[in-house]
Scaffold this active site. Structure first.
Site, mmCIF file in Angstrom:
data_model
loop_
_atom_site.group_PDB
_atom_site.id
_atom_site.type_symbol
_atom_site.label_atom_id
_atom_site.label_comp_id
_atom_site.label_asym_id
_atom_site.label_seq_id
_atom_site.Cartn_x
_atom_site.Cartn_y
_atom_site.Cartn_z
ATOM 1 N N ASP A 11 0.814 -1.215 0.000
ATOM 2 C CA ASP A 11 0.000 0.000 0.000
ATOM 3 C C ASP A 11 0.849 1.267 0.000
ATOM 4 O O ASP A 11 0.673 2.149 0.863
ATOM 5 C CB ASP A 11 -0.940 0.010 1.215
ATOM 6 C CG ASP A 11 -1.732 -1.274 1.351
ATOM 7 O OD1 ASP A 11 -2.194 -1.788 0.322
ATOM 8 O OD2 ASP A 11 -1.896 -1.769 2.487
ATOM 9 N N GLU A 184 -11.723 0.597 -3.702
ATOM 10 C CA GLU A 184 -11.161 1.103 -2.441
ATOM 11 C C GLU A 184 -9.914 1.922 -2.735
ATOM 12 O O GLU A 184 -9.600 2.216 -3.893
ATOM 13 C CB GLU A 184 -10.836 -0.080 -1.526
ATOM 14 C CG GLU A 184 -9.910 -1.095 -2.166
ATOM 15 C CD GLU A 184 -9.796 -2.401 -1.401
ATOM 16 O OE1 GLU A 184 -10.066 -2.411 -0.193
ATOM 17 O OE2 GLU A 184 -9.402 -3.413 -2.013
#
Length: 526
Positions: A11, A184
């Site tokens: 991420d 997302e």
């Protein structure tokens, strides 16, 4: 050469400040929270430290495996760094709810001090903070829908203004995007009077990817990119970089654009599609097409192993990571991590016995609370880990040793413990997808060993343990174990981290047993 950050570094959130680049990655249940890296050329990175170093910033006690810090977002505005992060307390495929809190912390410099966090909301994970040209700030968030009504739990992307003067979200919440499936990890960028919304889609597994949308106004409506994915390896099973997705953009001083994203490298062959090193950080060079959409410079949507360096950057190959700690300092190196709680003198001391790390045994390896465990990320498919232990257990509830760890459900542990009949013994205990085992055939008495040298070797899927009383002649302990079980892709639980190798101690009776470690080596053999 990708990945630029090896091992569990998912991420990525990237920002440039002048000539310097900074990159934040998720840490989940590991403490301290949010890894922070620095680079001057985008290609070579070093660990600065972590942002969340205090329990007041990050309380992980009781957090489930693969809970905790999901997808932090790092930005820079108004002369300081801004960090948005989520502390997720419950998760899993069988759980309808995502109990979480989104926090904001700031710092004048990347290495802190980071402020006490401000709580923003709890509606969904993977948020980011967008700083608009007019000085306004906006929290960009996905919404989690727990209701059982047949619709997707991913209920769209919303924005809401953040007022830093009051430390609160203000005004209405506006949904700016709703698409089918898993959407997302939203980030907004402004370029040529367009607002670009970048999202992670398809879930963070084999169907992962990055998609784009754009609008003339921040609140939408947003036009979907006619090319479904900017980046994905979902339909290329032979690509060396799988699960590619969840990214952020950065612009160089020379005007070039790069995309930082996560990807995983399957071992392949006999190991199948297991990715033992977890989700790693990669870079791709991107460019804006004549019609204003972002595209990979290489063409297509597949991530590349080799990427052009920014203008003026001299490429050089870094050696494979090898590391030794003789525990001669008074504080642990920042590359060490602990589980759920900070390293504190009462259970992990470098001064009680100078030149040694003393661990005081506490909870079991299945605990979500106060384990005495410190570990380093596995960054190579082939490596050797080694330590020297002095430990005199007096009860079967006491143990210490060398561990190859994924989470509380799956790990391999070469440890010294006590048996009522044999006295001090050495052997292997493991947890295989939650099933705890003590391998009796590996255990033997070592009452005459003052020191116990412990070693683990990993050669891709093959994990072996060794021990020696003096570090000269080594004896293999147990059989060959399947190292690929230390991956997201093994077991029945949903999880997102990576393999670690480290040191630990347990004392389930008195929490008084002391284990002393003379050194720790983690050396790549690739």
């Amino acid at each position: 050469m990708n990945p630029v950050l090896r091992g569990f570094n998912p991420d990525p959130s990237i920002v440039r400040v002048g000539e310097d680049y900074y990159l934040a990655t998720s840490t989940f249940e590991w403490f301290p929270g949010v890894q922070l890296h620095h680079s001057r050329d985008l290609m070579h990175w070093h660990l600065v430290g972590q942002a969340l170093t205090r329990v007041s910033q990050l309380d992980l006690r009781g957090i489930v495996d693969s809970g905790g810090v999901w997808a932090p977002s790092l930005s820079y505005a108004d002369g300081k760094f801004w960090l948005i992060y989520t502390n997720l307390r419950s998760c899993g495929a069988a759980r309808p709810f995502k109990d979480l809190t989104i926090f904001l912390t700031t710092s004048p410099t990347i290495d802190g001090p980071w402020s006490e966090p401000i709580s923003l909301n709890s509606i969904g994970f993977d948020p980011s903070l967008f700083h608009d040209d007019d000085g306004t700030k906006w929290l960009v968030n996905m919404v989690w829908d727990h209701r059982q009504k047949g619709a997707s739990r991913f209920a769209g992307i919303v924005i809401q203004q953040y007022d830093h003067a009051t430390g609160r979200l203000v005004g209405p919440t506006t949904r700016v995007l709703k698409k089918p499936g898993i959407v997302e990890g939203p980030n907004i960028y402004k370029r040529d009077d367009w607002y670009y919304l970048m999202t992670a889609e398809g879930g963070t597994g084999w169907e992962h990817g990055i998609a784009m949308a754009r609008s003339r106004t921040l609140s939408g409506p947003y036009e979907i990119d006619p090319q479904p994915f900017l980046l994905t390896s979902a339909h290329a099973a032979k690509s060396p970089l799988q699960k590619a997705g969840h990214g952020e953009l950065v612009k160089t001083p020379e005007g070039e654009w790069y995309l930082a994203h996560l990807a995983s490298r399957p071992l392949g062959e006999g190991a199948g599609r297991r990715c033992m090193l977890g989700r790693e950080t990669c870079l791709q060079k991107v460019q804006w097409s004549p019609d204003g959409w972002l595209r990979l410079e290489s063409g297509g949507t597949l991530p590349e192993l080799k990427v052009p360096a920014p203008k003026g950057v001299m490429l050089y190959l870094l050696p494979q990571p090898s590391w030794r700690d003789d525990f001669d300092a008074t504080t642990l190196d920042p590359s060490w991590n602990s589980l759920r709680v900070p390293v504190e003198e009462h259970w992990a001391s470098l001064v009680a016995r100078p030149g040694w790390l003393r661990l005081r045994g506490r909870d079991s390896l299945h605990s979500f609370f106060t384990q005495s465990l410190v570990a380093k990320r596995l960054q190579s498919f082939c490596c050797v880990a080694e330590t020297c232990l002095e430990f005199e257990p007096t009860h079967f509830t006491q143990a210490a040793g060398l561990i190859c760890y994924y989470d509380t459900r799956t790990h391999f542990y070469l440890r010294v413990t006590h048996d009522e009949i044999r006295g001090k013994i050495l052997g292997i205990a493991l947890s295989d997808d939650g099933a705890y085992q003590e391998l009796a055939e590996t255990e033997f008495a070592i009452n005459d060993w003052k020191t116990c040298y412990l070693r683990a070797t990993i050669e891709r899927e093959a994990l072996k343990f060794f021990a020696s009383p003096d570090g000269s002649e080594w004896r293999q302990i147990g059989a060959i174990f399947d190292a690929t079980k230390l991956s997201d892709d093994y077991g029945t639980a949903l999880h997102f981290t990576g393999a670690f190798v480290g040191l630990c101690a347990q004392d389930l009776a008195t929490a008084e047993a002391k284990a002393d470690f003379d050194y720790f080596i983690l050396r790549s053999t690739e």
